[in-house]
Structures are given as C-alpha cells and as structure tokens.
Design a protein around this motif. Structure first.
Motif, PDB file in Angstrom:
ATOM      1  N   LEU A 128     -27.668   3.210  57.659  1.00  0.00           N
ATOM      2  CA  LEU A 128     -28.225   1.904  57.327  1.00  0.00           C
ATOM      3  C   LEU A 128     -27.860   0.874  58.391  1.00  0.00           C
ATOM      4  O   LEU A 128     -26.832   0.997  59.067  1.00  0.00           O
ATOM      5  N   PRO A 129     -28.664  -0.177  58.534  1.00  0.00           N
ATOM      6  CA  PRO A 129     -28.342  -1.236  59.493  1.00  0.00           C
ATOM      7  C   PRO A 129     -27.157  -2.081  59.027  1.00  0.00           C
ATOM      8  O   PRO A 129     -26.828  -2.127  57.841  1.00  0.00           O
ATOM      9  N   PHE A 130     -26.547  -2.756  59.987  1.00  0.00           N
ATOM     10  CA  PHE A 130     -25.414  -3.632  59.674  1.00  0.00           C
ATOM     11  C   PHE A 130     -25.794  -4.690  58.647  1.00  0.00           C
ATOM     12  O   PHE A 130     -24.967  -5.065  57.811  1.00  0.00           O
ATOM     13  N   THR A 131     -27.025  -5.185  58.719  1.00  0.00           N
ATOM     14  CA  THR A 131     -27.468  -6.222  57.784  1.00  0.00           C
ATOM     15  C   THR A 131     -27.325  -5.740  56.347  1.00  0.00           C
ATOM     16  O   THR A 131     -26.809  -6.461  55.481  1.00  0.00           O
ATOM     17  N   THR A 132     -27.780  -4.527  56.078  1.00  0.00           N
ATOM     18  CA  THR A 132     -27.691  -3.973  54.729  1.00  0.00           C
ATOM     19  C   THR A 132     -26.244  -3.743  54.334  1.00  0.00           C
ATOM     20  O   THR A 132     -25.835  -4.090  53.215  1.00  0.00           O
ATOM     21  N   ILE A 133     -25.465  -3.189  55.232  1.00  0.00           N
ATOM     22  CA  ILE A 133     -24.053  -2.916  54.938  1.00  0.00           C
ATOM     23  C   ILE A 133     -23.333  -4.222  54.620  1.00  0.00           C
ATOM     24  O   ILE A 133     -22.563  -4.304  53.652  1.00  0.00           O
ATOM     25  N   SER A 134     -23.593  -5.256  55.404  1.00  0.00           N
ATOM     26  CA  SER A 134     -22.953  -6.556  55.197  1.00  0.00           C
ATOM     27  C   SER A 134     -23.283  -7.109  53.816  1.00  0.00           C
ATOM     28  O   SER A 134     -22.402  -7.593  53.079  1.00  0.00           O
ATOM     29  N   ARG A 135     -24.555  -7.039  53.421  1.00  0.00           N
ATOM     30  CA  ARG A 135     -24.971  -7.572  52.127  1.00  0.00           C
ATOM     31  C   ARG A 135     -24.355  -6.760  50.984  1.00  0.00           C
ATOM     32  O   ARG A 135     -23.966  -7.325  49.956  1.00  0.00           O
ATOM     33  N   VAL A 136     -24.279  -5.452  51.146  1.00  0.00           N
ATOM     34  CA  VAL A 136     -23.688  -4.607  50.098  1.00  0.00           C
ATOM     35  C   VAL A 136     -22.184  -4.895  49.965  1.00  0.00           C
ATOM     36  O   VAL A 136     -21.650  -4.966  48.854  1.00  0.00           O
ATOM     37  N   LEU A 137     -21.511  -5.080  51.086  1.00  0.00           N
ATOM     38  CA  LEU A 137     -20.091  -5.438  51.027  1.00  0.00           C
ATOM     39  C   LEU A 137     -19.910  -6.726  50.234  1.00  0.00           C
ATOM     40  O   LEU A 137     -19.008  -6.826  49.391  1.00  0.00           O
ATOM     41  N   ALA A 138     -20.785  -7.709  50.490  1.00  0.00           N
ATOM     42  CA  ALA A 138     -20.688  -8.968  49.757  1.00  0.00           C
ATOM     43  C   ALA A 138     -20.941  -8.758  48.269  1.00  0.00           C
ATOM     44  O   ALA A 138     -20.235  -9.322  47.422  1.00  0.00           O
ATOM     45  N   ARG A 139     -21.919  -7.937  47.938  1.00  0.00           N
ATOM     46  CA  ARG A 139     -22.259  -7.704  46.538  1.00  0.00           C
ATOM     47  C   ARG A 139     -21.218  -6.839  45.816  1.00  0.00           C
ATOM     48  O   ARG A 139     -21.202  -6.824  44.584  1.00  0.00           O
ATOM     49  N   SER A 140     -20.368  -6.171  46.562  1.00  0.00           N
ATOM     50  CA  SER A 140     -19.303  -5.412  45.920  1.00  0.00           C
ATOM     51  C   SER A 140     -18.182  -6.321  45.429  1.00  0.00           C
ATOM     52  O   SER A 140     -17.308  -5.894  44.679  1.00  0.00           O
ATOM     53  N   ILE A 141     -18.237  -7.580  45.849  1.00  0.00           N
ATOM     54  CA  ILE A 141     -17.242  -8.591  45.434  1.00  0.00           C
ATOM     55  C   ILE A 141     -17.890  -9.634  44.532  1.00  0.00           C
ATOM     56  O   ILE A 141     -17.417  -9.933  43.429  1.00  0.00           O
ATOM     57  N   GLY A 142     -18.981 -10.228  45.006  1.00  0.00           N
ATOM     58  CA  GLY A 142     -19.610 -11.341  44.283  1.00  0.00           C
ATOM     59  C   GLY A 142     -20.776 -10.923  43.439  1.00  0.00           C
ATOM     60  O   GLY A 142     -21.212  -9.788  43.446  1.00  0.00           O
TER      61      GLY A 142
END
Length: 222
Positions: free
Chosen positions: A208-222
């Motif tokens: 997956l692209p960094f954009t998707t990974i970044s958003r998923v990391l955020a959603r794993s918290i918020g």
C-alpha cells in the motif's frame, strides 16, 4: 513493532471493519499527473497551508476563493517579482489574511518554484521524481529551500497535491510511539530516520502507499 496487518486490524475494530478503516483514503497521483500539475497550483497549495498554520483551517477555506483572486491565481513568475507597492496592497486587502511574514513567504516560494521549474521542467516533475524511500529528504528539502514549509506544513502541501507520503499528525505520532518507532514527536532529520524505515517496512509488507498507511495509523488511535 506490529505488522501493518495487525495495525489495520486495530483500526478496523475501532471503526467498524476493514472497509471502514480504509474508506475515503485518496489514491495518490501518478508521477505523470504530478508532473503535469501547474506551478500555480503548487504555489496555491503552499499558500493555503501557510495561511492555515496557527489559525482556524475553516477560516482559510471560507476565504479561499477571495484569496485566490487577490493573489491573481498564484502565478509564480508574477508573484516572485512582487513590488513593495504590490506587497503593501496585499497587506491592506480585506480579502487576504493580512500577515506580512506569510505574504512574504508566498513571494519567496514563488521564486523557489520558478527556479525549480526552470531546472526540472515543472515543480511537480521534481516532486514526482523524488524517491519514495527518501520521503523525509523531500520534507527536509521543502523546509530548507522553501519558506515556512517546515513542521507539518510541507507534508500537508504534498498531501493536498496528491504526492504519496505521510503526515505526522497527533494520532500517527501516537501510533509510532506505541510501536516503539520513536519516543516523542520527531524534530530532526535524524529522528525521522526510524519513521522512514517503519513506513518502508509497512509498505513492503502491505503493498500500500504511504498515504494509506499514514491514514490507517491515525485511525488505529483516533
């Protein structure tokens, strides 16, 4: 450090399933699309992110059509040659957020874009050609060569324009700390090295692209 699949599972449990955890995440533009994006749009994106720094984003969004008009569509050639009289006119213009340092930064970034475009064919071409494995180098270049593009501002410009990358917002940083990648928000290139390494690993695992990974990391918290 968890695998990306494990972090996605955390985000899925928080948001109602894998599809919800991945919903609404934009697909980054291709290199050809980035290269074809006009220099004026890059300057506009820089200006918007600079104006939004430290104030309500909604205020800037509401005023944006008027700001675009006041700056004449953000033509880098014209704005890089802005006279003192034109600068003073913008400071008095009620359509604009009247901050002299921010307006000066837009003028300076117009010159930056113009110089890079002359050397690379377009500013977007230079951005597109920057290797994914050195995204932190791209952020550092924007910070060093541009004006007021440090901190999260440069990353937000790139995201707005469709360049694949990550934004180290509060929730992303919290996940990186939870995974032991960092122990506090990174404030130097050296501190960013493990962040790049973590994103490289998760991208290799997931495809997956960094954009998707970044958003998923955020959603794993918020």
């Amino acid at each position: 450090m968890r695998s990306f699949a494990e972090i996605l599972d955390i985000a899925a449990r928080r948001h109602g399933g894998p599809e919800a955890a991945l919903a609404g995440i934009p697909v980054p533009l291709s290199a050809a699309e980035l290269g074809a994006t006009g220099d004026d749009r890059w300057l506009s994106a820089m200006a918007r992110s600079i104006f939004q720094a430290g104030i309500s984003w909604q205020v800037v969004e509401t005023k944006w059509p008027e700001i675009e008009a006041a700056f004449g569509g953000f033509d880098p050639g014209r704005l890089s040659m802005m006279s003192d009289a034109a600068f003073d006119d913008l400071l008095r213009d009620p359509r604009v957020i009247r901050s002299a340092p921010k307006i000066a930064a837009i003028r300076d970034n117009a010159a930056f874009i113009r110089e890079v475009s002359a050397a690379s064919g377009s500013f977007g071409r230079r951005i597109a050609d920057w290797p994914a494995g050195d995204f932190i180098g791209l952020l550092d270049w924007l910070k060093t060569e541009g004006a007021r593009l440090g901190g999260g501002t440069g990353a937000h410009v790139l995201r707005r324009m469709g360049r694949d990358g990550f934004v180290l917002g509060r929730d992303v940083v919290a996940r990186l700390i939870e995974e032991g990648v960092i122990d506090k928000p990174p404030a130097s290139r050296r501190a960013m090295l493990p962040v790049q390494a973590a994103f490289d690993r998760w991208a290799a695992e997931s495809g997956l692209p960094f954009t998707t990974i970044s958003r998923v990391l955020a959603r794993s918290i918020g």
